[in-house]
Design a protein around this motif. Structure first.
Motif, PDB file in Angstrom:
ATOM      1  N   GLN A 377       0.817  -1.142   0.071  1.00  0.00           N
ATOM      2  CA  GLN A 377       0.103   0.063   0.087  1.00  0.00           C
ATOM      3  C   GLN A 377       0.815   1.225   0.011  1.00  0.00           C
ATOM      4  N   ALA A 378       0.320   2.282  -0.627  1.00  0.00           N
ATOM      5  CA  ALA A 378       1.259   3.464  -0.908  1.00  0.00           C
ATOM      6  C   ALA A 378       1.165   4.195   0.618  1.00  0.00           C
ATOM      7  N   GLU A 379       2.141   4.939   0.685  1.00  0.00           N
ATOM      8  CA  GLU A 379       2.487   5.698   2.141  1.00  0.00           C
ATOM      9  C   GLU A 379       1.471   6.679   2.217  1.00  0.00           C
ATOM     10  N   PRO A 380       0.913   7.286   3.176  1.00  0.00           N
ATOM     11  CA  PRO A 380       0.070   8.288   2.941  1.00  0.00           C
ATOM     12  C   PRO A 380       0.947   9.767   2.650  1.00  0.00           C
ATOM     13  N   PRO A 381       0.580  10.555   1.757  1.00  0.00           N
ATOM     14  CA  PRO A 381       1.234  11.758   1.654  1.00  0.00           C
ATOM     15  C   PRO A 381       1.692  12.540   2.812  1.00  0.00           C
ATOM     16  N   PRO A 382       2.738  13.018   2.970  1.00  0.00           N
ATOM     17  CA  PRO A 382       3.547  13.678   4.195  1.00  0.00           C
ATOM     18  C   PRO A 382       2.485  14.924   4.341  1.00  0.00           C
ATOM     19  N   VAL A 383       2.149  15.181   5.441  1.00  0.00           N
ATOM     20  CA  VAL A 383       1.386  16.185   6.099  1.00  0.00           C
ATOM     21  C   VAL A 383       2.228  17.708   6.182  1.00  0.00           C
ATOM     22  N   PRO A 384       1.850  18.543   5.358  1.00  0.00           N
ATOM     23  CA  PRO A 384       2.901  19.743   5.610  1.00  0.00           C
ATOM     24  C   PRO A 384       3.263  20.400   6.913  1.00  0.00           C
ATOM     25  N   SER A 385       4.650  20.306   7.241  1.00  0.00           N
ATOM     26  CA  SER A 385       5.024  20.842   8.729  1.00  0.00           C
ATOM     27  C   SER A 385       4.707  22.162   8.899  1.00  0.00           C
ATOM     28  N   VAL A 386       4.210  22.882   9.923  1.00  0.00           N
ATOM     29  CA  VAL A 386       4.012  24.082  10.051  1.00  0.00           C
ATOM     30  C   VAL A 386       4.569  24.452  11.489  1.00  0.00           C
ATOM     31  N   SER A 387       5.773  25.274  11.540  1.00  0.00           N
ATOM     32  CA  SER A 387       6.425  25.570  12.578  1.00  0.00           C
ATOM     33  C   SER A 387       5.593  26.152  13.774  1.00  0.00           C
ATOM     34  N   LEU A 388       5.687  25.571  14.837  1.00  0.00           N
ATOM     35  CA  LEU A 388       4.898  26.128  15.997  1.00  0.00           C
ATOM     36  C   LEU A 388       5.089  27.500  16.444  1.00  0.00           C
ATOM     37  N   ASN A 389       6.294  27.948  16.044  1.00  0.00           N
ATOM     38  CA  ASN A 389       6.940  29.222  16.371  1.00  0.00           C
ATOM     39  C   ASN A 389       7.448  29.886  15.263  1.00  0.00           C
ATOM     40  N   ALA A 390       6.363  30.061  14.110  1.00  0.00           N
ATOM     41  CA  ALA A 390       6.961  30.836  12.840  1.00  0.00           C
ATOM     42  C   ALA A 390       7.628  32.155  13.149  1.00  0.00           C
ATOM     43  N   ARG A 391       7.594  32.844  14.240  1.00  0.00           N
ATOM     44  CA  ARG A 391       8.128  34.190  14.611  1.00  0.00           C
ATOM     45  C   ARG A 391       9.129  33.946  15.417  1.00  0.00           C
ATOM     46  N   SER A 392       9.832  32.896  15.618  1.00  0.00           N
ATOM     47  CA  SER A 392      10.918  32.446  16.465  1.00  0.00           C
ATOM     48  C   SER A 392      11.966  33.592  16.098  1.00  0.00           C
ATOM     49  N   VAL A 393      12.763  34.121  17.359  1.00  0.00           N
ATOM     50  CA  VAL A 393      13.880  34.899  17.163  1.00  0.00           C
ATOM     51  C   VAL A 393      14.997  34.151  17.867  1.00  0.00           C
ATOM     52  N   PRO A 394      16.212  34.044  17.221  1.00  0.00           N
ATOM     53  CA  PRO A 394      17.216  33.276  17.677  1.00  0.00           C
ATOM     54  C   PRO A 394      17.942  34.393  18.915  1.00  0.00           C
ATOM     55  N   VAL A 395      18.550  33.595  19.877  1.00  0.00           N
ATOM     56  CA  VAL A 395      19.129  34.056  21.041  1.00  0.00           C
ATOM     57  C   VAL A 395      20.199  33.710  20.939  1.00  0.00           C
ATOM     58  N   ARG A 396      21.393  34.680  21.301  1.00  0.00           N
ATOM     59  CA  ARG A 396      22.611  34.201  21.648  1.00  0.00           C
ATOM     60  C   ARG A 396      22.989  34.501  23.158  1.00  0.00           C
ATOM     61  N   ALA A 397      23.863  33.526  23.740  1.00  0.00           N
ATOM     62  CA  ALA A 397      24.465  33.792  25.081  1.00  0.00           C
ATOM     63  C   ALA A 397      25.804  33.985  25.056  1.00  0.00           C
ATOM     64  N   GLN A 398      26.176  34.780  26.047  1.00  0.00           N
ATOM     65  CA  GLN A 398      27.525  34.876  26.569  1.00  0.00           C
ATOM     66  C   GLN A 398      27.921  34.921  27.968  1.00  0.00           C
ATOM     67  N   ARG A 399      28.984  34.359  28.395  1.00  0.00           N
ATOM     68  CA  ARG A 399      28.934  34.433  29.901  1.00  0.00           C
ATOM     69  C   ARG A 399      30.002  35.775  30.145  1.00  0.00           C
ATOM     70  N   LEU A 400      29.492  36.487  31.064  1.00  0.00           N
ATOM     71  CA  LEU A 400      30.228  37.710  31.459  1.00  0.00           C
ATOM     72  C   LEU A 400      31.081  37.472  32.662  1.00  0.00           C
ATOM     73  N   ALA A 401      30.698  36.602  33.655  1.00  0.00           N
ATOM     74  CA  ALA A 401      31.413  36.002  34.777  1.00  0.00           C
ATOM     75  C   ALA A 401      31.060  34.834  35.276  1.00  0.00           C
ATOM     76  N   GLY A 402      31.364  34.347  36.436  1.00  0.00           N
ATOM     77  CA  GLY A 402      31.488  33.191  36.782  1.00  0.00           C
ATOM     78  C   GLY A 402      30.120  32.520  36.654  1.00  0.00           C
ATOM     79  N   SER A 403      28.707  33.448  37.425  1.00  0.00           N
ATOM     80  CA  SER A 403      27.626  32.963  37.438  1.00  0.00           C
ATOM     81  C   SER A 403      26.492  34.034  36.721  1.00  0.00           C
TER      82      SER A 403
END
Length: 524
Positions: A377-403
């Motif tokens: 049997q043919a596999e069902p067509p893939p369901v289009p994936s939709v991002s749950l966070n389409a407006r996501s913004v990348p975040v960068r982290a940098q250590r300034l001191a120990g904690s």
């Protein structure tokens, strides 16, 4: 002739008489000398007297209200020991009994009376020899200094269970059990609030600052108060409290089954109950994938059914949250809706289809060439994936001191009312299933620039891994966007290859330095 003899006799007689006088005089002088020697122990002057003893004068420093052992010292060139005598006692303190140590030394204990207006004190002492010779009085100058300020706060403040939207207040007692003035600033985790963000406590005093617990959601809360002194020293007070929600959803998590057709609506119903004895007005916010829900009014203890309709196309899976807000509180309803599952289709053994699908070869027992081949049997067509966070913004982290860490992300063009930074905690429930919990980080310091936003987070364990996320809230309080997971923690240890290369290069450098040193020391 006779005259000549007489003259000689006269001269001889005169010489004899002179010699007799001299002998008598010498004998008399010898007699006088013997008498003087015999009386020498009485008439000879005694040896020069030794100098009087001396006492050391010096200056000491002591903290106000403190006590100190003070060493005393005397000097005496003669034989025997000396004794110590207090001449003038101190004005702003007391002295203990003298303790003689020998070798012309002694100690005494001084206790300051703690008077705040006094900066100096003094007392005098002298030493006395066994021959009753006395030194002049020596002064001991005492400089009274302020002790350093010392912070004393409780380690934990617990709040009783309350209703979300209501408040509860406790007092934070800040005590300065040292000296001087204790100054600094305070910061606190949400949903706690402080009546004052600064403190100033004088020596021996206590200042109380009201701490208000006003939760907006029904759950357990853990936070802390951070006290930062004027010298940069940090102290913290752990906070804990729990709240119940004024409203409840039944079910607590809404799952909607997939539709049978592409354009068929996906709907469900949830019951909202007022848990309080007062009327409530509740407003709802949700993502665009869910149709807007109008505000409703609930009488005391009233329950109402609320329809939930998925606005997105049936081929799109939905995993969102409906936020219900009232006066000072909010509640969340997770909503998930499965996408449309297309029916599986059988494929005939036509050459075209057989070329594109995996075909099971015919059974060896088949005799008719026209018998259709068995196909999968043919596999069902893939369901289009939709991002749950389409407006996501990348975040960068940098250590300034120990904690201390800094998070940085691009500043959005759309207006953002508030940023919420949370830390993820993973745990196993009683059934062994993995549970994910989120905790708001205490009072991050957020700064805005033209093109970016930065947030400084303090208090993270530098030896542990932390999973963080940033959520932007719009003017209506609804989530605007959510960042991907940001993982911060200790720097990775160098690999074995890196350590091996470092050892090789380090050894080579040492060999080169030794060879160059030997070349420089070689004779020309």
């Amino acid at each position: 002739m006779d005259s000549v003899v007489s003259a000689r006799q006269f001269r001889h007689g005169r010489r004899a008489m002179t010699r007799g006088i001299r002998r008598r005089f010498c004998a008399f002088g010898a007699l006088l000398f013997l008498v003087a020697v015999a009386q020498a122990d009485i008439t000879l002057p005694s040896a020069a007297p030794s100098p009087p003893p001396q006492a050391d004068a010096f200056t000491i420093r002591i903290l106000r209200g403190d006590r100190m052992i003070i060493p005393l010292r005397g000097h005496h060139g003669g034989s025997g020991t000396v004794t110590f005598w207090i001449v003038d006692p101190p004005t702003h303190g007391t002295l203990s009994e003298l303790r003689v140590l020998g070798d012309n030394r002694a100690t005494i204990v001084y206790q300051n009376d703690g008077a705040e207006s006094v900066a100096n004190d003094r007392f005098t002492y002298l030493v006395k020899t066994s021959g009753n010779r006395v030194s002049s009085a020596a002064e001991v100058t005492i400089i009274v200094e302020e002790p350093p300020a010392h912070l004393q706060v409780p380690g934990r403040i617990e709040f009783e269970q309350t209703m979300a939207g209501e408040s509860q207040t406790r007092d934070l007692a800040i005590t300065n059990d040292g000296g001087g003035v204790l100054e600094g600033r305070l910061s606190i985790s949400s949903p706690w609030r402080l009546a004052s963000l600064g403190y100033r406590v004088e020596s021996g005093k206590t200042e109380t600052i009201a701490v208000t617990f006003r939760p907006e959601e029904g759950r357990d809360f853990v936070g802390q108060i951070t006290l930062t002194g004027a010298d940069g020293a940090l102290a913290s007070v752990l906070l804990s409290g729990s709240a119940t929600s004024p409203i409840t959803f039944e079910p607590a998590e809404l799952r909607i089954l997939p539709p049978r057709e592409k354009n068929a609506p996906r709907t469900a119903s949830v019951t909202l109950t007022n848990q309080t004895g007062r009327p409530l007005t509740v407003k709802f916010t949700a993502d665009r994938k869910i149709q807007p829900i109008p505000a409703i009014a609930l009488a005391p203890a009233e329950a109402k059914a609320i329809p939930v309709v998925i606005a997105a196309d049936g081929t799109i899976a939905v995993d969102e949250t409906i936020v219900a807000r009232g006066n000072g509180f909010s509640a969340r309803l997770p909503v998930s809706a499965q996408s449309l599952i297309l029916p599986q289709a059988s494929v005939s053994p036509s050459p075209k289809v057989a070329a594109s699908l995996p075909v099971v070869p015919p059974a060896p027992a088949a005799t008719s060439p026209q018998q259709p081949s068995l196909v999968r049997q043919a596999e069902p067509p893939p369901v289009p994936s939709v991002s749950l966070n389409a407006r996501s913004v990348p975040v960068r982290a940098q250590r300034l001191a120990g904690s201390l860490w800094e998070l940085r992300w691009a500043r959005p063009k759309d207006p953002v009312a508030q940023y919420r930074i949370e830390e993820r905690f993973l745990a196993l429930d009683g059934a062994g299933a993995l549970q994910t919990n989120w905790r708001d980080l205490p009072s991050p310091k957020i700064a805005f620039a033209d093109d970016r936003v930065t947030a400084q987070i303090a208090g993270l364990d530098p030896d542990q891994m932390h999973s963080l996320k940033v959520t932007a809230l719009g003017p209506n309080g609804a989530p605007f966007w959510e960042s991907p997971l940001v993982v911060v923690g200790p720097p990775p240890e160098p690999s074995r290859r890196t350590r091996t290369l470092a050892l090789i290069f380090g050894g080579a450098l040492v060999v080169l330095l030794v060879l160059r040193w030997r070349a420089n020391r070689a004779p020309p």
